[in-house]
Design a protein around this motif. Structure first.
Motif, PDB file in Angstrom:
ATOM      1  N   UNK A 146      12.919  14.732  -5.518  1.00 49.87           N
ATOM      2  CA  UNK A 146      12.110  15.776  -4.881  1.00 49.87           C
ATOM      3  C   UNK A 146      10.622  15.489  -5.078  1.00 49.87           C
ATOM      4  N   UNK A 147      10.238  15.134  -6.281  1.00 50.52           N
ATOM      5  CA  UNK A 147       8.824  14.857  -6.541  1.00 50.52           C
ATOM      6  C   UNK A 147       8.341  13.661  -5.723  1.00 50.52           C
ATOM      7  N   UNK A 148       9.153  12.618  -5.688  1.00 51.40           N
ATOM      8  CA  UNK A 148       8.789  11.397  -4.952  1.00 51.40           C
ATOM      9  C   UNK A 148       8.586  11.704  -3.465  1.00 51.40           C
ATOM     10  N   UNK A 149       9.540  12.444  -2.877  1.00 54.08           N
ATOM     11  CA  UNK A 149       9.465  12.724  -1.436  1.00 54.08           C
ATOM     12  C   UNK A 149       8.378  13.758  -1.120  1.00 54.08           C
ATOM     13  N   UNK A 150       8.133  14.700  -2.027  1.00 55.02           N
ATOM     14  CA  UNK A 150       7.015  15.643  -1.817  1.00 55.02           C
ATOM     15  C   UNK A 150       5.686  14.892  -1.811  1.00 55.02           C
ATOM     16  N   UNK A 151       5.524  13.994  -2.777  1.00 57.96           N
ATOM     17  CA  UNK A 151       4.276  13.204  -2.834  1.00 57.96           C
ATOM     18  C   UNK A 151       4.117  12.348  -1.574  1.00 57.96           C
ATOM     19  N   UNK A 152       5.231  11.762  -1.139  1.00 57.22           N
ATOM     20  CA  UNK A 152       5.192  10.917   0.061  1.00 57.22           C
ATOM     21  C   UNK A 152       4.868  11.758   1.301  1.00 57.22           C
ATOM     22  N   UNK A 153       5.393  12.971   1.358  1.00 55.81           N
ATOM     23  CA  UNK A 153       5.099  13.889   2.470  1.00 55.81           C
ATOM     24  C   UNK A 153       3.605  14.216   2.515  1.00 55.81           C
ATOM     25  N   UNK A 154       3.032  14.538   1.359  1.00 50.83           N
ATOM     26  CA  UNK A 154       1.604  14.887   1.333  1.00 50.83           C
ATOM     27  C   UNK A 154       0.725  13.672   1.627  1.00 50.83           C
ATOM     28  N   UNK A 155       1.129  12.501   1.151  1.00 57.25           N
ATOM     29  CA  UNK A 155       0.413  11.267   1.534  1.00 57.25           C
ATOM     30  C   UNK A 155       0.458  11.073   3.050  1.00 57.25           C
ATOM     31  N   UNK A 187       0.857  -1.187   0.000  1.00 60.23           N
ATOM     32  CA  UNK A 187       0.000   0.000   0.000  1.00 60.23           C
ATOM     33  C   UNK A 187       0.898   1.243   0.000  1.00 60.23           C
ATOM     34  N   UNK A 188       0.312   2.441  -0.003  1.00 61.08           N
ATOM     35  CA  UNK A 188       1.140   3.655   0.000  1.00 61.08           C
ATOM     36  C   UNK A 188       1.995   3.757   1.269  1.00 61.08           C
ATOM     37  N   UNK A 189       3.257   4.119   1.084  1.00 62.35           N
ATOM     38  CA  UNK A 189       4.172   4.283   2.221  1.00 62.35           C
ATOM     39  C   UNK A 189       3.651   5.299   3.234  1.00 62.35           C
ATOM     40  N   UNK A 190       3.017   6.346   2.729  1.00 64.87           N
ATOM     41  CA  UNK A 190       2.532   7.416   3.603  1.00 64.87           C
ATOM     42  C   UNK A 190       1.503   6.950   4.616  1.00 64.87           C
ATOM     43  N   UNK A 191       0.902   5.794   4.389  1.00 68.29           N
ATOM     44  CA  UNK A 191      -0.077   5.280   5.350  1.00 68.29           C
ATOM     45  C   UNK A 191       0.618   4.907   6.663  1.00 68.29           C
ATOM     46  N   UNK A 192       1.819   4.322   6.580  1.00 62.87           N
ATOM     47  CA  UNK A 192       2.585   4.005   7.794  1.00 62.87           C
ATOM     48  C   UNK A 192       3.162   5.258   8.447  1.00 62.87           C
TER      49      UNK A 192
END
Length: 420
Positions: free
Chosen positions: A343-352, A260-265
């Motif tokens: 940068x894009x990957x980590x920004x998206x992960x931050x917002x998730x 699942x999305x990393x940002x969930x954890x």
């Protein structure tokens, strides 16, 4: 060696089982005369036994075919024990310093034998309620999340290996559906399972159920949660799934794990720290106002994200020529492009992280399962004041997550709301 079919444990059956299972008997020094057994399963889903002899100790966890806190009226697959054991083993291989060792797994009995996290280990949530500072918490949790998420993603895996792992974890569908229901559905509609501090939060719960923008955002998060197989997540990484001392941090209970999305954890952990922050005023009294402790929680929130970001991108740099097939070096072949991608990957992960964290907070205030941080505040009106602040912040975070570019901005917004 085990039993022929599934049998729910009691102390007598447990002793029989331990004697019949060499790997577990050995951990106890094969000593059964002086056995101390304690059932400690205060969770919602399982039996948990601590077993201690003069020669050794272990924990036995057994999944039941229903939700223990509700009873047989809400059936639940026992197969979740298989996914929990698999993830403890996989995450343990990737980050052995923060995952308890598995000694034995019995698929028929839905039973895991693992390391007993001896005192003074306690559940992190209880430590946060007691106002205990954990100097290594951000360091350890960022390490755990960076390693477990990076190494199970396409940044490190080939698409073939990734898909085969995804296929295996698709079997944990029942616990995924439970998550979908309690996080992305129930809080936003009338549901028999929802509860809140009534009458104080009646209007607040109704506002959540009538908020169109909130519902648009939660739909997008649900879609990501259901459709995006980014990495092998723990799936329930709140402060009740972490055991701590001032030196040690151990992550337990990954039975909700799947791809699942990393940002969930990351969001679950940070969201629960934010809940702990807003609960502090309910635990302060004349002698201790918890002001300094609140500063420590905010510092831990910032450090958790910043250290995670640093460690995750360091693993990415280290393995940039490794087997991962997300960004092939022949295409992403110059430094400017690599920096843009990162940068894009980590920004998206931050917002998730912010979105999922907010969703986890909302469900703990107006959904089915609440948190002890608030529940242990005896006076209902005081509890509701703390919960309302947390709920209002979570709604802001969910609607405005893309406005935040750094974790420090999130911390400032928490402070601003708490002074009102």
């Amino acid at each position: 060696m085990g039993f022929d079919g599934f049998r729910p444990l009691d102390e007598k059956i447990l002793v029989e089982y331990l004697k019949a299972t060499p790997s577990l008997a050995a951990k106890l020094g094969n000593q059964f005369d002086d056995l101390e057994i304690k059932e400690v399963g205060d969770g919602n889903l399982n039996f948990v036994y601590i077993v201690i002899t003069p020669a050794g100790s272990l924990v036995i966890k057994q999944a039941l075919p229903y939700i223990r806190c509700i009873g047989e009226s809400w059936p639940m697959t026992k197969e979740r024990a298989y996914f929990e054991a698999s993830t403890l083993q996989e995450h343990g291989r990737l980050c052995s310093e923060h995952v308890p060792e598995v000694y034995h797994f019995d698929r028929t009995m839905c039973l895991i034998g693992m390391r007993y996290l001896e005192p003074p280990h306690i559940i992190l949530r209880k430590g946060l309620i007691a106002g205990i500072e954990y100097p290594f918490l951000a360091e350890h949790m960022s390490e755990y999340m960076a390693k477990t998420l990076f190494y199970t993603s396409l940044l490190y895996l080939t698409t073939t290996n990734h898909k085969s792992a995804v296929a295996k974890y698709c079997g944990n569908v029942e616990l995924c559906r439970l998550t979908e229901q309690v996080i992305f559905s129930d809080p936003y509609k009338v549901s028999e399972y929802n509860r809140w501090t009534t009458p104080y939060l009646d209007a607040d719960a109704e506002v959540v159920r009538g908020d169109n923008i909130l519902k648009l955002e939660i739909a997008e998060l649900k879609s990501k949660f259901c459709e995006r197989t980014q990495a092998l997540i723990h799936g329930d990484l709140h402060t009740g799934s972490v055991m701590v001392t001032t030196e040690s941090t151990q992550v337990i209970d990954p039975e909700f794990s799947f791809y699942a999305p990393m940002g969930f954890d990351v969001g679950a952990f940070i969201g629960n720290l934010i809940l702990a922050y807003f609960a502090q005023d309910g635990h302060s009294n004349e002698g201790a106002d918890r002001k300094l402790y609140k500063v420590w929680i905010l510092k831990t929130i910032s450090e958790t994200w910043n250290l995670f970001n640093m460690k995750f991108t360091a693993l990415w740099d280290k393995h940039k020529d490794g087997p991962g097939e997300a960004y092939l070096p022949e295409i992403y072949n110059n430094q400017d492009l690599q920096l843009l991608i990162k940068k894009k990957y980590m920004d998206d992960l931050f917002h998730d992280t912010l979105g999922f964290g907010a969703a986890k907070m909302i469900r703990r205030i107006v959904g089915v399962a609440h948190v002890e941080d608030f529940e242990s505040i005896k006076e209902a009106s005081k509890r509701a004041d703390c919960e309302r602040k947390a709920l209002n912040f979570a709604k802001t975070l969910l609607k405005d997550m893309r406005q935040f570019q750094k974790i420090e901005e999130v911390v400032s917004a928490i402070q601003l709301l708490n002074t009102r």
